[in-house]
Each structure stands twice: as C-alpha cells, then as structure tokens.
Design a protein around this motif. Structure first.
Motif, PDB file in Angstrom:
ATOM      1  N   GLU A 112      54.407  71.542  36.565  1.00  0.00           N
ATOM      2  CA  GLU A 112      54.701  70.178  37.144  1.00  0.00           C
ATOM      3  C   GLU A 112      53.775  69.084  37.029  1.00  0.00           C
ATOM      4  O   GLU A 112      54.021  67.931  37.030  1.00  0.00           O
ATOM      5  CB  GLU A 112      55.086  70.455  38.699  1.00  0.00           C
ATOM      6  N   VAL A 113      52.550  69.402  36.878  1.00  0.00           N
ATOM      7  CA  VAL A 113      51.400  68.721  36.891  1.00  0.00           C
ATOM      8  C   VAL A 113      51.596  67.809  35.559  1.00  0.00           C
ATOM      9  O   VAL A 113      51.657  66.415  35.712  1.00  0.00           O
ATOM     10  CB  VAL A 113      49.946  68.999  36.865  1.00  0.00           C
ATOM     11  N   ASP A 170      43.079  61.318  34.396  1.00  0.00           N
ATOM     12  CA  ASP A 170      44.446  61.898  34.035  1.00  0.00           C
ATOM     13  C   ASP A 170      44.456  63.336  34.184  1.00  0.00           C
ATOM     14  O   ASP A 170      43.885  64.283  33.416  1.00  0.00           O
ATOM     15  CB  ASP A 170      44.564  61.523  32.347  1.00  0.00           C
ATOM     16  N   LEU A 171      45.031  63.523  35.249  1.00  0.00           N
ATOM     17  CA  LEU A 171      45.045  65.214  35.640  1.00  0.00           C
ATOM     18  C   LEU A 171      45.842  66.261  35.030  1.00  0.00           C
ATOM     19  O   LEU A 171      46.163  67.143  35.074  1.00  0.00           O
ATOM     20  CB  LEU A 171      45.101  65.171  37.123  1.00  0.00           C
ATOM     21  N   ARG A 184      50.191  60.670  41.688  1.00  0.00           N
ATOM     22  CA  ARG A 184      51.269  61.673  40.961  1.00  0.00           C
ATOM     23  C   ARG A 184      51.826  62.668  42.323  1.00  0.00           C
ATOM     24  O   ARG A 184      50.858  63.587  42.959  1.00  0.00           O
ATOM     25  CB  ARG A 184      50.686  62.627  39.957  1.00  0.00           C
ATOM     26  N   HIS A 185      53.029  62.578  42.528  1.00  0.00           N
ATOM     27  CA  HIS A 185      53.667  63.057  43.732  1.00  0.00           C
ATOM     28  C   HIS A 185      54.706  64.368  43.419  1.00  0.00           C
ATOM     29  O   HIS A 185      55.957  63.635  42.830  1.00  0.00           O
ATOM     30  CB  HIS A 185      54.209  62.266  44.796  1.00  0.00           C
ATOM     31  N   PRO A 190      52.912  64.975  27.103  1.00  0.00           N
ATOM     32  CA  PRO A 190      52.978  65.298  28.593  1.00  0.00           C
ATOM     33  C   PRO A 190      53.868  64.156  29.330  1.00  0.00           C
ATOM     34  O   PRO A 190      53.507  62.876  29.074  1.00  0.00           O
ATOM     35  CB  PRO A 190      51.708  65.754  29.239  1.00  0.00           C
ATOM     36  N   ALA A 191      54.574  64.399  30.159  1.00  0.00           N
ATOM     37  CA  ALA A 191      55.074  63.310  31.193  1.00  0.00           C
ATOM     38  C   ALA A 191      55.850  62.259  30.848  1.00  0.00           C
ATOM     39  O   ALA A 191      56.065  61.326  31.358  1.00  0.00           O
ATOM     40  CB  ALA A 191      53.892  63.014  31.945  1.00  0.00           C
TER      41      ALA A 191
END
Lengths: 355, 355, 355
Positions: free
Chosen positions: B175-176, B159-160, B196-197, C89-90
């Motif tokens: 953005e990550v 999980d980056l 993840r792009h 996050p995300a």
C-alpha cells in the motif's frame, strides 16, 4: 608551509648495506623506481627498476638474478650491473638504446647511499655517521615506511619538544618541552644545529633502563641536520653533578648515544624513515640492545602514526592551510628554508629525460 | 540533479548529547573538522579540531583533556573551552593569534546542535523534535555513517514509496508504494510537508510487533522536513475502523510513532545519518524498545547500503547523469530546490577565513 | 604507446551463456553498466543497468526478476526485456521516455556477445570460435577479472615469448623465447596472424600431462587475433618426427588445442579476461579436463598478477612513458595500430546520448 618539492642532485640513503644482497630490492626514491642488488663480488649496484621493453619491474618476481645480471620476469630482457641490456628474446642484436639509468652508489657507515639527480656527483660524498660502524659503539637500527611527506619528518625531528607529549613513557619528560632551545644555522655548509641542555631532568625509561642511572640527570640533546637526508642527534646523559666533558673531549662520566635518522623521500606522500641508535656503553649487553631496539622502534612508530595522521589532514586541506610557529620551531623553519632552496635549485636546472 | 553544495549559516546536529562527554569527540561537519567535549560543569563545547601549531587533531590520542582544557598530543599546545590557546611549550608568551574557531552550541531534544557558518546565529534556534526528550514518550536512537552525499538521504526520506521495495519485511507493504502522496511547501518558512494516508493497509512487522495489532490498519505518514538538517515523520497507526483524532487533537485509539532523522553533511560524499524513534505506547516495555531499535537500525542499514551503492554509481557518472522524476518525487524535488537556494545564498556571502 | 581509447560499434563478449540465467548479472563493458538476464523462454537480453528514476542498479539486490521483467529494488520501477518501463509506483501513467537502452545480443560458441555502440550492427556478426561448442572437442573455460587496461592483455597474448619467463613450469620452455615469429596482418579484414613453429622443443607440463607425450615435440603456435575482442591460438603438438598435416588438413598424428581468449574492456583500467581451452583428444577424460582447467587458470592468474603490476606502474607514469619494441612485438604493434584506428573511428562518429 612545508616543502613538498624534492632536492635533486643529492645523496640519499636507499637502504642499509645488510638489506642489499643476492635478491633484488626495489625502492622508490624521489619518485624514481630503483633496483638494488649486490654483485657476486659484493659490490652494491643501483639502476632503474623498469625493463626498457614494457616497463615490468626488475625487482619483482619472476624477475631474478643470474650471476651479476638481472633477468626481466616478463620477457627475459637481461641487464648487466651497469644497466646495459645484454640479451633480448628471439634475436641476436640488442638495440643500442636498451640501457637502464644507472645510479652512483657509495656504501658508508652501514648505509647504501645513491645519488639522485642529473648532474654528476663529481667528488662530493655523502655526509658521515661514523658511529654506526665504528669500534667502541654498538648499534641497533631499523626502517619504518611513513605514509607522509618527508617534510613532516624533518619538522618532527628538528623539534624534540614533542617527546614530552608523543613519547611520554619512552624518552619524553616534562623538562624537554619546558627547556628552550638554541639554534644555529651554517648557511654555507647548509647545516642546522639545535641544542637543548637540561641541567636537572627526570631520567626517562629509555635511558634509565639502558644505563642503570636511577636518579635525575643532566641531559644534552645536540642536533646536527645535514639536509636533505642525514639527521644526527648527539645525546649525552649523566647523573646530576657529574663533571662536564674535559677540554680534550674526554667524557668518561657520561653515557653517549648517537641517534641517527636518514630521511629519504619516496613519493610526494611517502618517506623511508631509517633510524639507528649507537651507544658507547654496555657494548656487549644483548639485553640493552634488545631494549633500545624495541624502545626506539616504538618511538618511531608513534611518530609514524602521528605523521600519517597529519599527512591525511594536510592532504585534505589543500595548499594553503595555516600554521603558527613559535620559538621551538626555529630549527625546523631553518631546515625548511634550506630544503626549499635546494629544491628550487633542482627545479631550475634542466632535467635530462629518464632512459 | 542532486544538490551537492552545502547550506552554511545553519544549525546542524553534531552528536547526541550522550555522545559528548569527558573524552574528545571529533566530527567533520560541512567539511569542517570539529572537536566536541563537555566541560567539568557539564557544558558541551565545540571548536576547530586542528591545533593552530601544526594542525594535529585535538580529538585524536595522545591529545587529551585536562580539566576544561584540551592538550594537543603532538607538542602540548593547550586550549580553553572557548578555543583560546593558554599554553605553548618552552615559552611564557602565548601568541595573540593562537585561538581556535569556536562554534555556537545548543543542546536540545537530546541533540547537540552546532552553528556552521560565518554569520552570527543571532537569536535563531534549531528546529524542535520535542518527543525525543519528553515525558509520555520512549525513544530509541542511533547514528549510522553514510558514504554518500547528503542529498541522497534527503531524496530517500522524502519519498517513502521505497519502503515497499527496500524495506519489505520491516516497514514496507504494497500500500505504501500504491498510495499517492500530497505535498505542500511553505516557501517562507522553508518547510516541506509530504503526506500519505492509507485507509486500509497491511500492518508491517515494525508496527504489528510493537503495538500488538493483528489485523489491517489505517496508516498515516505525515512528513515535515525542515531543511537542511531536521526530518520528522509523524506516523499514526490504528486498527481499521478506529475513530479519527478528535477535534482537540486527542487520539487515544491510535498508536503514534515520531520518527526523527537529522541529516548532517560530513564531507561532499559522506553524511551522518542520525535516527530516532519515539513512541507513545508500551513506554516501559524493554522488549518493545529492543525490537524497535533493532528494526529501525536494520532499516537504516538497508538505506545506507542502497545509498552507498548509489553514491558510487553517481561518483562514476560525473555531473550530468540523467534522472526521471515522477509524482512521488514532488516532495524530494521541493527539498532540493530549497537546499539549492540555501546553498546558493551561502556561496554568495563572503566567507571569513577559518582561523 | 598502448591504446587506451575504446573501439565502439563492435561486438564484445559480455559473459558465457552459462553465466546468464534467471538471476540478474551486471557487467560493465566499455564503461557502460549492462544488465544481463535470460527470459523464461531462454532468450538472453541486455539493457542498461541503471533505473531511469534515480539510477539504482537493476543488477543489485533487492532488484529482482518477476517473470520476464526486472523490478528496481529501490522504488519498484519495472522494465520489460526490451528495456521499456511498464510500471511506476503510485501512478497509472508511465512516462513515455522511461526506457532503458537495450543492447543487441548474439549467443554463439558458448559466448553471449553484445554490440556496444551507437550505430546499428546491421548484418554484422561476431567472429567465430566454433570449437568451444562443437562435437569432437572438449572445452574447459573461465573468466578472471583484470585490474589493467585491455591493451596490456592484447600485448601479452600477441607475444608468447613471455611464456618462457612468466609461465615456466606450465607452458613455457626455452624454445618459445628463442624461436623467431612470423607476423602477417590482413589490413582489410583487420586480422593479425602471428606464428611460431618450433621443430624440436621440450614438452611443457601442460602438454606432457594432458597428451601423455614423454619426449621432445614439434610445437606450433598459430595466433589469429580478431580485434578488438577475439583471440584464437591454434596450438599443435606432436612427437618430434611425426608426419605433418596432410594436404586435406587431416592431422591425426598431432594433438590440437584451441586456446581462445575474449578480451573485453570493462573500464579504462579493468578488463574481463575470458579464457577457454578446447582439445581434440582425451575427450571424456575428466582428469585431463581438471588438469587443463587448473593449469590454464594458473597461467591466466600469472598474467593477471603481472599485468595488474604493470597497470600500477603505467598509471603512475602518466601518458609519456618510454617503451622499446623489438622483433617479438611485431604482432602486438600491429594489433595496437588496428585498435587505435578502430578507436579513432569511434571517436570521430557523433555519439548518441545514453538514455
């Protein structure tokens, strides 16, 4: 498997006589915290190192001696050299049960021996190492704390083939590991004898420097182990071709060194490693004393490093690690057997509650 | 809950090839102490790091190599590169059972892989990370010991989104954490893919400094995790607006970095964190190599600090602490599931006694 | 035997008000990790110090405050001052169960009190120590971490006869240990009172230096212990022969020092030892403040050293070590009884799962 239980109802070396004086000394022996000090008339005494009140250690500052009594540094409970409490703060009456367990003490051969156990020592006495305090010998000594179970030190000392590998440059030469041993066990007396006689061996620096011998030597290592605590190594070195000892024991062509170890278990994983080296030559030569002290201490510290490593290994491996024993281990295995018997006998006896 | 059992009968990275040489190297893998060294003809060998006699570590001084053999520093037991004992002190006969467990070794992609388990590896081979030793790439690498269970590192790498918070200033940008992931699991092959792009993202210093890009970037992170040990991150960065890879895979407008981790459990609470960064640009630029080495090492040390903290937290909380998982954890949870299955299969197989 | 359980559903001092600010402060109280900080409008808040996601400590960098919210340093989970998670996050949706346990807080008398327990504090309030933040008094204070169970500090403070032995040269004189105490216990209110009035005593440096008294003193020590956390020592010193306090309480011939301790259990074997010394004389004399701060800190560190030693002793002796209590222990034994009752009541109540 190495013995880990303790043999109680036995004499153990707690200290050198010179370590016990007018300041408290705390030592933990077979897991029991013990306070040692010397009364004003010079007698060494030993008692439990925990105040009966709240268990503060009597060996630790600000606890202190006043005359022959020790005063607890926390609330001032005061004890005589027999462990009996004689003063309590803010009240006259001292409770009858306020007494510390007191330990029988024998001072002998420069050692302070204490009896650890529940039975009375009766007329038993500690085994002897007379050279350490005898005319005709000069002794150097020390003590190194070992973070390893005592059985590892017993193993180590009963099998000197390790001198070649662990103590090369000090006392090891190829011949030690190459020469077979003979082992004898006196089951009744509980003594293990291991001998290694090398007829023609290199002279290691330990002996070359101290004796002045320059060539090859006849080297005898005669071990007597008196379990649990006392280990004697009678070491004889002489130039190759020197006559053997006479029938009456006289042996003036050889150099004799009596190497003495006292192996005192402190806790399950730590041990006091007392070592002494007595010699019958160069008695007044300080340079030889310094050399032998430094050399033997270096050798002991090599053992300490190796055994501390082994203790960590074994502690991580649980109870059932595997070993493989060979001929050189005959003495060590006999020692383990006797120690296990002693520990078993201790465990079988009912143990009195510690006061 | 994090997996704590070990997956046995698997290949693990024990060392980089350049770490294994003519001095013994000791590594503990899945709790097994292993000795590694290289024979005179350059072959890496691995065997149990405990002398059969009294369990002294063969990787520790004064143990040492003599030719292709290793000599125990305690009593001189001597072993060949296959782990078979060939010499014992003071006797000719070497006991038939005196042999160390020997481990299958494969050297590949700069890693020394060992097979840990009781079954034979058969014709299985370790997974590949070819960039680490391939023309067209330049690699920097290192290994940091982690005082945390390996599952925490698996979680971390799968999980980056944590780059934004833990590694801001190096490789993290907003953005990550903001960009959702896609996750795929190839159950049969046992591989987890997480992608993840980011179409339009800030360029973190890690890439700005190494590639020279000054504006915003398209940034792709494509993870392939081959449980238990090998983690690959295919990282692609290109200035926003650059063309995508061609149908044949050619992608000359982008910069590619292959970030490889080998996650090798040492003990239940410690892990070897091998990391390598291979790039397909600035191949001969030492300054870029130095920068990427220092940057990635700094990032790994940030992970190490955070995971060591987490290990202390979890070790204090017992088995049943609570977690809350969200979308970003999909890959990590899949990895845990596969590792748990592997560990369960290991536990179900009868285990041969370690020699 | 010393109480080792914890009394829950009670107020405990977590920090001084000045310790809680715009940086996170982590404290472990009764084994619970707690995060403290102050919102932008100055309100102290307390919540669980573990992110709900993977349990990273919110008090540790790179976790940080943004306005009134705390952001986890690992993946950026963000919480309001009530412990409710507001960002993940995300993804947009924040799981409903993503909330940290929040602790009731009362700021009073310079202390930040938190309520530890499962019941609601209702309209209970922490006990008072008004001198610490009242006109007419000047206070010095500090906190020393203690590596000992809290019961050892309770014992220590309830029996000041130890001042003579442990704190000689600071606050102990022979009269403290010699003078009997009177003890009263208000069972219903759960308060223990211990008094020692010395009519004619040496003046220890702590008071001689701060008050300027040169001769012997009347010295009163009136202890009020409000279990579990608050300990008050009303100390009155006056030159021998000074008039006693008037019927209305006026006592202008004497010097008054209010010594306050907050005893906050951290873990089973560690404690926060908060100490404060408030005086009603030399209010603006910085030299006196410095002297009392350094003296009392030295005294506390003597306690810390002794109790850390005792903790090691007791930890090694298992559950059933022996003690012997005498008259001076009456207050301490009463305190233990009340603490045991409180701990028993906590244990009997069903405990809600920690969120």
């Amino acid at each position: 498997m190495i013995v880990t239980g303790f043999a109680r109802d036995q004499w153990y070396v707690a200290a050198y006589g010179h370590e016990v004086g007018r300041r408290q000394l705390g030592r933990t022996i077979l897991g029991e915290p013990i306070l040692l000090y010397r009364t004003e008339d010079g007698r060494a005494v030993a008692m439990a190192d925990r105040c009966v009140h709240r268990r503060f250690p009597l060996s630790e500052a600000p606890s202190h001696l006043v005359g022959d009594q020790v005063v607890c540094g926390y609330h001032g409970f005061t004890y005589g050299p027999d462990g009996v409490c004689v003063a309590v703060p803010a009240q006259r009456r001292v409770p009858r049960t306020a007494r510390l367990r007191s330990y029988p003490v024998v001072e002998q051969d420069s050692f302070v021996w204490v009896w650890i156990g529940d039975r009375d020592p009766g007329d038993t006495t500690p085994p002897r190492a007379p050279w350490l305090a005898a005319p005709g010998y000069t002794t150097v000594c020390g003590m190194e704390p070992l973070n390893a179970r005592y059985g590892l030190l017993v193993d180590n000392l009963l099998d000197l083939s390790h001198e070649t590998y662990l103590h090369g440059g000090y006392i090891g030469t190829p011949e030690v590991a190459e020469t077979p041993i003979t082992t004898e066990v006196h089951e009744e007396a509980g003594v293990v004898y291991v001998s290694r006689h090398m007829d023609d061996a290199a002279c290691p620096p330990f002996y070359a420097e101290s004796t002045g011998i320059r060539g090859r030597i006849t080297r005898w290592q005669d071990i007597e182990y008196h379990p649990p605590c006392l280990y004697l190594l009678h070491s004889r070195v002489a130039p190759v071709g020197s006559p053997p000892p006479a029938a009456d024991g006289a042996d003036r062509h050889a150099f004799h060194v009596e190497v003495v170890y006292a192996i005192t278990p402190s806790t399950e994983g730590s041990t006091y490693d007392f070592w002494a080296v007595a010699r019958d030559f160069a008695l007044d030569d300080e340079r030889v004393s310094d050399f032998l002290r430094e050399s033997n201490r270096a050798v002991v510290l090599q053992d300490v490093a190796a055994l501390n490593t082994l203790e960590k290994v074994l502690a991580g491996e649980g109870e059932h690690y595997q070993e493989l024993s060979v001929n050189i281990d005959t003495g060590g295995l006999a020692a383990r057997r006797i120690l296990a018997r002693m520990a078993g006998e201790s465990a079988a006896r009912p143990r009195s509650a510690a006061p």
